[in-house]
Each structure stands twice: as C-alpha cells, then as structure tokens.
Write an enzyme that holds these catalytic residues in place. Structure first.
Site, short mmCIF file in Angstrom:
data_model
loop_
_atom_site.label_atom_id
_atom_site.label_comp_id
_atom_site.label_asym_id
_atom_site.label_seq_id
_atom_site.Cartn_x
_atom_site.Cartn_y
_atom_site.Cartn_z
N HIS A 196 37.92 15.13 11.02
CA HIS A 196 39.38 15.61 10.55
C HIS A 196 40.37 14.30 10.67
CE1 HIS A 196 38.43 20.03 11.02
NE2 HIS A 196 38.88 19.49 9.70
N GLU A 431 22.86 19.37 -6.78
CA GLU A 431 23.18 19.08 -5.47
C GLU A 431 21.87 18.90 -4.68
OE1 GLU A 431 26.80 20.59 -3.22
OE2 GLU A 431 25.92 22.12 -4.46
N ASP A 455 25.57 16.20 -1.16
CA ASP A 455 24.21 16.76 -0.60
C ASP A 455 23.18 16.29 -1.32
OD1 ASP A 455 24.83 18.79 1.23
OD2 ASP A 455 26.36 19.92 -0.34
N CYS A 502 31.38 14.86 -8.55
CA CYS A 502 32.43 15.30 -7.76
C CYS A 502 31.94 15.18 -6.29
CB CYS A 502 32.77 16.87 -7.63
SG CYS A 502 31.52 17.73 -7.57
C1 PEP Z 1 28.54 17.25 -2.64
O1 PEP Z 1 27.68 17.99 -2.10
O2 PEP Z 1 28.65 16.03 -3.22
C2 PEP Z 1 29.90 18.16 -2.64
C3 PEP Z 1 30.76 17.83 -3.56
O3 PEP Z 1 30.09 19.38 -2.08
P1 PEP Z 1 30.57 19.36 -0.46
O4 PEP Z 1 30.81 18.01 -0.15
O5 PEP Z 1 31.77 20.25 -0.38
O6 PEP Z 1 29.30 20.16 0.03
MG MG Z 2 27.71 20.14 -1.46
#
Ligand code: PEP
Ligand code: MG
Length: 572
Positions: A196, A431, A455, A502
């Site tokens: 955090h 993912e 992921d 993303c």
């Molecule tokens: C990812 O898995 O890359 C993603 C953008 O989702 P999160 O980090 O929220 O799991």
């Molecule tokens: Mg993810």
C-alpha cells in the site's frame, strides 16, 4: 558515483539530499510477569483505551489522506481500523489477558500470529502483513506509552524541498503524510511494489525504489542521491549526465491522442481504482480509462454497493472523460481479493479457484445483475457512448456466452420496466493461457480483448504474482508470455475487435515499442506513466516495432528477449 539496485516502484526520477527516516520507537516488551500478578481489569481497560486512541489516530490519518491523496488511498486506514477492531483478534487478546497476559504481550502475540498468517498467503495478501504491523505498532506504542523515537510523521509532512527520503520501510500512513512537492524521491531497504505504501507513493507521483536491501544503509544523511524509479536504481553522488536525464524527463502531460512516427494511432489510457484517481488520470493526459477496477467499490465495507451507488460511480468516470472510452471491469474478487460479506468457503488454492467471472456467474449472479443494471443505465447517459464493460478471468467460451446472455436479459428487464439503458461495448480480459489460446473465439463474440499481464504472467509461468521466491519466473518478458500476447493480438487482427493491455507491463516505457509492434491498439496503466508512454509512442516507427516484436516472440529465453530489446537484465 555508487549505484544500488532495487525495485522501481514509481517510474519517475528525482534527485535530492538524502535524509534517513528512523521512526522506530523501542517496542521491546518487558519480561512477562507471573500471570497471578496481572491486574486483569486494569489491563482490559488499558487495551480498550489504546484501541480508542489508535482508532482516533487512524480516522485522522484517513481524513488527511482523503484530502491530500484521494479517497481510494484513504481506504487503507479503514482497513487498518478493521484490523484494530477485528472481532476474532479482539476476542483472542481479551481472552489472553483474562488468563493473566498483560495487554501489550497479548497484542504482540496475536498480531504476530496474524502477520505470519498473511506472510504465508498468496499474492497481494502477503503485503497486508505490513498493514497489520502498522496497527500492531500503533497499539504497542499506545500501551507502552512510547512515542515514536527519532523522526515522526509530523517531521515527514514538513521535510525541506529536495529531500530524498531513505527508510527501512515506510507504512501507508508515513507515505500519505509526504508532501510530493518537497520529496524528490523515496528509497527503502524493504518493501515490494504492490504494498500500500508503494501504491500511495505512485498516486502522489513521488519517484520511488523499494526493496534495495541492507546496502542502502551505507548512504549517509546529506549525500546527494538520485532515485530512478524506472530503472529501479538508487545512485549516490550521480554524475552530470544522470542528473541531466532527470531534468529533461519533465512530467508534462501530452493532452492530445498520440500515434507512432509513421501514423499508427495508439490509445494511452489510465487504470483507476476509484473516483479519486480520475483527477490524476485527466491531469496526466490519459485518453480515457482502460481499466476501472470496480471491485474497489465493493471492498472495505459491510455490504455491497447499491445499484444507484454503482451507477453514480460509473457516471462520474464517464463525465471525467466525456469524449473517451471508459472500460469498467465487472467485479473481480476471489483469489487475492477477498470480501467479508461474500461468504467464500476456504479454498486450498484460491488462485486456481472461484475468481473473477466464475463467481459472478455461479455464485453471485445477484451482484452481477445489479452491477450490469447500473452499467447499462450509465451507458444511456450523456457520455455513455464511451462505456465499455469487460469480464475478468475468462477461461471458457461458454462463460462469455453466459455473460453476454446475462447482459441481454438485464437489457430486456430494463426495457420492460421502461428504464433508459443501452448495451455498451463488451470485452474479456485475457489473463489465463486458456483465454490466450481461445482469443480468436472470444474476439468473434466480443468487441475487444484486454490483456491482464499481472495474472497472465503468473498463470503462464506457474508463478504466484506476490511470491518473492518465484519473482524471476513471474516474468512478462519470458518468450512464453510474449507468445501468448502475440496470439491474442493476432486473433483480433483483421476483425472489428480491438486489443488492449491493462496489466502493469503496459506502463513500462521501455516496453512500448515491443507492445506497439505486437499490435496493441490500446495500453492502459497507472496514470503516472501516461506521459512517458505517450512520448515513447511518438518515437516508434511501426514497421521497426513489428520486426522487433517478431524477433522477441521468436526468442527462447528471457536473456535473448532482453538482447533483442537492448535492455539490461532488470526486475520485471
Ligand atoms: C492483471 O491481472 O493484469 C490485471 C490488470 O488485473 P488485476 O491486477 O486487477 O488482477
Ligand atoms: Mg487480474
């Protein structure tokens, strides 16, 4: 010039004067007394008084952080209050006191047990151990009547301009107290980039390198230090060339949309985890939101948000970006994101369990339908054209078909109720290896795919994203991951669907040419990196990028990929 390697956490650079922050009050506990001699009532009262004092301090910290940083970052202190008043912890501490343990020892014992449980958990939960330590130390300071020794949080808020703050580790409260105009950089001995404290530093756009290790201790107060959060380096007594590089890399936002030097448009969007992050995303010139992590509306509370609340939150994002796309991800919990009011039975391996779309379809279709109602209604508002909705952790075509069918049935319900609504663009996150292998089938049924490399790298490489012991395997630059990315972009080429990314990888300007060359139409990242990635896109020649990407995909090892990209080995 001395250089120390760490993990770049906020990808900016800053240079200034080193100053150590050593808040550690001595929290050594006195010897345990004979249980018979402990005044149980007095100790219970002291525990309650300490909790009251800590609760007040946490609420102050929450309000200060909400004002200075944002609501999203402030929520961590609500989570801390949750730990402080966690009924099982409170009951256990009180039970130990009743058996003759002084309150301070009982608190230390119980929190240490919880800390070690979190340390043993998967993914980001491991970093909640820091939050627990923060609460434990606050309670112990109150119980032992020990103010912070050395520097205090008040000192942190009043650091002179041009300070590079060095610390063993920083708590979220320490970080939120910092003035981003005064602090040129942060370097810590311990800590990971998803703690955090690191997330708050990123939101404040303070250059940061974490996890430097004990070597950092050799830096003395007063030395000139450069923190390069992109390279993950701390440079003591940097030469002129390094300093110049910092001066040149100004944070100026590029407001307009960008294209490569030879004219291929690439959208550079921001990831947001709540309304407070919309401001920084617009300030840094994001072309919209590529990932709105809607689960942030669901965590740190007692009950799920209402349809109205979700509708307002989505509308707020749409009106912050009236001419751009806003991609809202439907609820993505399970795995490392538990929610207290969703009773999810323990799973031996939650990362291979009921996560993401699986939960929405199988166990919490009520929450899913409420969320879709809010989204479809928001899609019919003024800026609603730009709304897009994506489903997390997809592995099967049938899931997409069921999710799309649910959208259609929610649309029918709204129509029969006479409620204004529209069906937004729909997409899936890639993912999992399954989604990458099936990208063509998914793209046939959807408007877009967005790759979550955080992921994806974990599942392709069978390496937990939060486990330091396997960090080198969790490698988005491994050829196996690059081939999954290539397969995904190839699946949308020549179709009407578009491909975005993303995951954290998208925000690394050193990888922009590779990602553009792989064929991504959109890259979405933490707002702080948007200007640097936009700058980089403008320099890229698409044809060169394509052959660079082809060479990288053909590699067999990470080392070969780094050679192709002209990069030194570094943290991924
Ligand atoms: C990812 O898995 O890359 C993603 C953008 O989702 P999160 O980090 O929220 O799991
Ligand atoms: Mg993810």
């Amino acid at each position: 010039m001395r250089t120390f390697d760490g993990v770049g956490s906020t990808p900016r650079s800053g240079v200034g004067t080193a100053r150590w922050y050593r808040p550690d009050a001595d929290l050594t506990l006195p010897d345990r007394p004979d249980p018979e001699s402990v005044d149980v009532h007095a100790e219970l009262d002291r525990y309650e008084a300490a909790r009251d004092a800590v609760r007040e301090a946490l609420r102050d910290a929450r309000d200060r952080t909400a004002e200075r940083v944002g609501e999203e970052e402030a929520a961590v202190f609500e989570a801390h209050e949750g730990f402080l008043d966690d009924p099982t912890i409170v009951e256990d501490v009180e039970a130990a006191v009743r058996e003759g343990t002084p309150a301070a020892h009982a608190v230390a014992d119980r929190f240490d047990e919880a800390v070690s449980q979190f340390e043993g958990m998967e993914g980001r939960m491991a970093e909640r151990a820091d939050d627990l330590r923060d609460v434990r130390d606050r309670l112990l300071r109150a119980l032992l009547n020990r103010e912070s020794g050395g520097s205090t949080a008040a000192d942190l808020a009043a650091l002179p301009e041009g300070t590079v703050l060095l610390a063993e580790r920083l708590t979220p409260s320490d970080t939120a107290a910092l003035d981003p105009d005064a602090v040129a950089g942060i370097a810590t001995v311990e800590g990971g980039r998803t703690s955090h404290a690191a997330i708050i530093a990123r939101s404040l756009a303070i250059p940061a390198v974490v996890g430097v290790g004990e070597a950092l201790e050799s830096v003395a107060d007063g030395e000139t230090v450069l923190v390069d959060g992109e390279a993950g380096e701390v440079v003591v007594d940097p030469d002129e060339a390094r300093r110049d590089a910092v001066r040149e890399a100004g944070p100026d936002a590029i407001r307009e949309r960008v294209e490569t030097a030879d004219g291929r448009p690439v959208e550079v969007a921001a990831n947001v985890g709540g309304e407070a992050e919309l401001g920084p995303a617009t300030e840094r010139g994001a072309d919209g939101i590529g990932l709105f992590r809607s689960e942030f509306l669901f965590v740190d509370r007692e009950a799920p948000p209402s349809e109205a609340e979700q509708y307002e939150a989505v509308r707020a994002s749409l009106s912050a970006f009236p001419d751009d796309r806003v991609v809202v991800r439907t609820l993505d919990v399970g795995g490392d994101k538990p929610i207290p009011y969703l009773v999810l039975p323990d799973e031996p391996n939650p990362f291979l369990g009921r996560r993401g779309i699986r939960l929405s379809l199988d166990e919490h279709d009520d929450l899913f339908e409420t969320q879709l109602r809010a989204l479809l209604r928001a899609a019919a508002t003024d800026a609603g054209d730009g709304l897009a909705v994506m489903f997390p952790l997809v592995t099967r075509v049938e899931e997409v078909e069921r999710a799309v069918a649910t959208v259609e049935s929610v649309a029918d319900d709204l129509a029969s109720e006479g409620v204004d609504h529209a069906v937004p663009e729909l997409g899936a996150m890639v993912e999992t290896p399954a989604a990458a292998f099936l990208a063509d089938a998914l793209a046939e049924r959807l408007d877009f795919l967005s790759v979550g490399t955080n992921d994806l790298a974990g599942y392709v490489m069978a390496a937990d994203r939060g486990n330091d012991a396997v960090a080198e395997y969790h490698d988005p630059l491994h050829p196996a991951v690059l081939r999954a990315l290539d397969r995904t972009t190839a699946a949308v080429e020549g179709t009407d669907a578009w491909a975005g990314m993303c995951g954290e990888m998208a925000g690394d300007p050193a990888l922009t040419e590779l990602l553009v060359g792989l064929g991504f139409d959109e890259l979405s990242m933490s707002a702080v990196t948007v200007p640097d990635v936009k700058r980089r896109v403008r320099e890229v020649e698409f044809d060169d990028a394509r052959s660079l990407a082809a060479d990288a995909v053909a590699c067999e090892t990470r080392g070969e990929v780094l050679d192709v990209l002209g990069l030194d080995d570094r943290e991924s």
